[in-house]
Design an enzyme around this catalytic site. Structure first.
Site, mmCIF file in Angstrom:
data_model
loop_
_atom_site.group_PDB
_atom_site.id
_atom_site.type_symbol
_atom_site.label_atom_id
_atom_site.label_comp_id
_atom_site.label_asym_id
_atom_site.label_seq_id
_atom_site.Cartn_x
_atom_site.Cartn_y
_atom_site.Cartn_z
ATOM 1 N N HIS A 17 61.193 44.051 -37.696
ATOM 2 C CA HIS A 17 62.958 43.613 -36.910
ATOM 3 C C HIS A 17 63.382 42.534 -37.986
ATOM 4 O O HIS A 17 64.703 42.926 -38.208
ATOM 5 C CB HIS A 17 62.604 43.631 -35.767
ATOM 6 C CG HIS A 17 61.451 45.153 -35.196
ATOM 7 N ND1 HIS A 17 60.556 44.741 -34.665
ATOM 8 C CD2 HIS A 17 62.334 45.950 -34.898
ATOM 9 C CE1 HIS A 17 60.082 46.025 -33.794
ATOM 10 N NE2 HIS A 17 61.308 46.768 -34.132
ATOM 11 N N LYS A 41 58.658 54.731 -21.349
ATOM 12 C CA LYS A 41 57.478 54.326 -22.455
ATOM 13 C C LYS A 41 56.569 52.772 -22.528
ATOM 14 O O LYS A 41 56.065 52.748 -23.445
ATOM 15 C CB LYS A 41 58.376 53.302 -23.663
ATOM 16 C CG LYS A 41 59.341 54.429 -24.826
ATOM 17 C CD LYS A 41 60.325 54.264 -25.936
ATOM 18 C CE LYS A 41 60.564 54.573 -26.995
ATOM 19 N NZ LYS A 41 61.050 54.594 -27.663
ATOM 20 N N ARG A 90 62.058 52.898 -41.937
ATOM 21 C CA ARG A 90 60.836 52.605 -42.877
ATOM 22 C C ARG A 90 60.042 53.615 -42.929
ATOM 23 O O ARG A 90 61.592 54.010 -44.543
ATOM 24 C CB ARG A 90 59.137 52.450 -41.316
ATOM 25 C CG ARG A 90 59.472 51.001 -41.098
ATOM 26 C CD ARG A 90 59.043 50.868 -40.060
ATOM 27 N NE ARG A 90 59.591 51.947 -38.802
ATOM 28 C CZ ARG A 90 58.438 52.004 -36.809
ATOM 29 N NH1 ARG A 90 57.955 51.147 -37.358
ATOM 30 N NH2 ARG A 90 59.239 52.931 -36.671
ATOM 31 N N SER A 128 55.531 48.195 -33.724
ATOM 32 C CA SER A 128 55.322 47.157 -32.914
ATOM 33 C C SER A 128 53.996 48.096 -31.932
ATOM 34 O O SER A 128 53.151 47.306 -31.705
ATOM 35 C CB SER A 128 56.442 47.702 -31.777
ATOM 36 O OG SER A 128 57.369 47.259 -32.356
HETATM 37 P P1 ADP Z 1 62.849 52.166 -30.460
HETATM 38 O O1 ADP Z 1 61.543 52.614 -29.561
HETATM 39 O O2 ADP Z 1 64.558 52.485 -30.657
HETATM 40 O O3 ADP Z 1 62.330 53.135 -32.088
HETATM 41 P P2 ADP Z 1 61.583 49.876 -31.685
HETATM 42 O O4 ADP Z 1 61.385 48.358 -31.489
HETATM 43 O O5 ADP Z 1 61.084 50.502 -32.213
HETATM 44 O O6 ADP Z 1 62.724 51.332 -31.258
HETATM 45 O O7 ADP Z 1 62.695 50.240 -32.879
HETATM 46 C C1 ADP Z 1 63.917 49.629 -32.516
HETATM 47 C C2 ADP Z 1 64.811 50.066 -34.435
HETATM 48 O O8 ADP Z 1 63.846 49.510 -36.145
HETATM 49 C C3 ADP Z 1 64.027 51.388 -35.082
HETATM 50 O O9 ADP Z 1 65.529 52.128 -36.093
HETATM 51 C C4 ADP Z 1 63.161 51.130 -35.816
HETATM 52 O O10 ADP Z 1 63.541 52.449 -37.171
HETATM 53 C C5 ADP Z 1 63.184 50.248 -36.591
HETATM 54 N N1 ADP Z 1 61.867 49.294 -37.007
HETATM 55 C C6 ADP Z 1 60.628 49.349 -35.963
HETATM 56 N N2 ADP Z 1 60.213 48.382 -36.939
HETATM 57 C C7 ADP Z 1 61.017 48.646 -38.572
HETATM 58 C C8 ADP Z 1 59.795 47.993 -39.348
HETATM 59 N N3 ADP Z 1 58.490 47.150 -39.965
HETATM 60 N N4 ADP Z 1 60.854 48.224 -40.682
HETATM 61 C C9 ADP Z 1 62.582 48.295 -40.191
HETATM 62 N N5 ADP Z 1 63.077 48.949 -39.489
HETATM 63 C C10 ADP Z 1 61.836 49.128 -38.437
#
Ligand code: ADP
Length: 160
Positions: A17, A41, A90, A128
């Site tokens: 992130h 969630k 990703r 996460s």
């Molecule tokens: P959501 O529940 O909205 O998917 P996340 O916190 O899991 O929330 O992810 C938020 C955004 O960040 C999403 O677009 C996800 O694809 C992206 N994301 C999560 N982990 C990574 C990572 N390791 N690298 C790049 N983007 C990521």
């Protein structure tokens, strides 16, 4: 520079992130990192905790603000005059869901554009969910999340 929003659960934030935040902040200003209040969630961390961790992590990045939102993202964008949504991509696994979301959001609100950013390959496998699983089993997560997030995770699982 144009205003953009990077929405997500951030439960908790990872270096993946943060990599997206750093890249996007060079193109957009202000960049709002917005935590989704998505109780369905069943997040491990409360909305406040997720915001606190983000605030600490982005304090040295110029032009980044941390906020939160409930309900439809595109409505939040319309109300706050935000025209760009940043999402991280990703592996191929993210693509189908993100594609569906971006097109649906565009249908609901034509003035909002979604822009995808890819993290540095070092972080491209990070999620996460995996961090929480490793931490829960006592594994070392220090190379995946900032130190203050590691501490919060340890605290969380110790109290369970
Ligand atoms: P959501 O529940 O909205 O998917 P996340 O916190 O899991 O929330 O992810 C938020 C955004 O960040 C999403 O677009 C996800 O694809 C992206 N994301 C999560 N982990 C990574 C990572 N390791 N690298 C790049 N983007 C990521």
């Amino acid at each position: 520079m144009k205003k953009a929003i990077y929405p997500g659960s951030f439960d908790p934030l990872t270096f993946g992130h943060l990599d997206v935040i750093r890249r996007a902040s060079k193109i957009f200003n202000p960049l709002l990192v917005a935590v989704a209040q998505n109780e369905e969630k069943h997040p491990l961390f409360s909305l406040e905790e997720r915001q606190e961790m983000l605030k600490e992590a982005v304090q040295d990045i110029q032009g980044v603000e941390v906020s939160s939102f409930t309900g439809l993202l595109v409505e939040y964008c319309s109300t706050n005059k935000i025209g760009v949504v940043i999402r991280g991509l990703r592996a191929i696994s993210d693509f189908e869901f993100e594609f569906q979301m971006a097109l649906t959001n565009k249908k609901i609100c034509d003035s909002v554009e979604t822009i995808f950013m890819m993290p540095n390959e070092t972080y491209s496998y990070l999620s996460s969910r995996i961090i929480k699983e490793i931490s829960k089993m006592g594994g070392d997560i220090s190379s995946f999340v900032p130190t203050h997030v590691t501490k919060r995770l340890h605290q969380k699982f110790k109290n369970r």
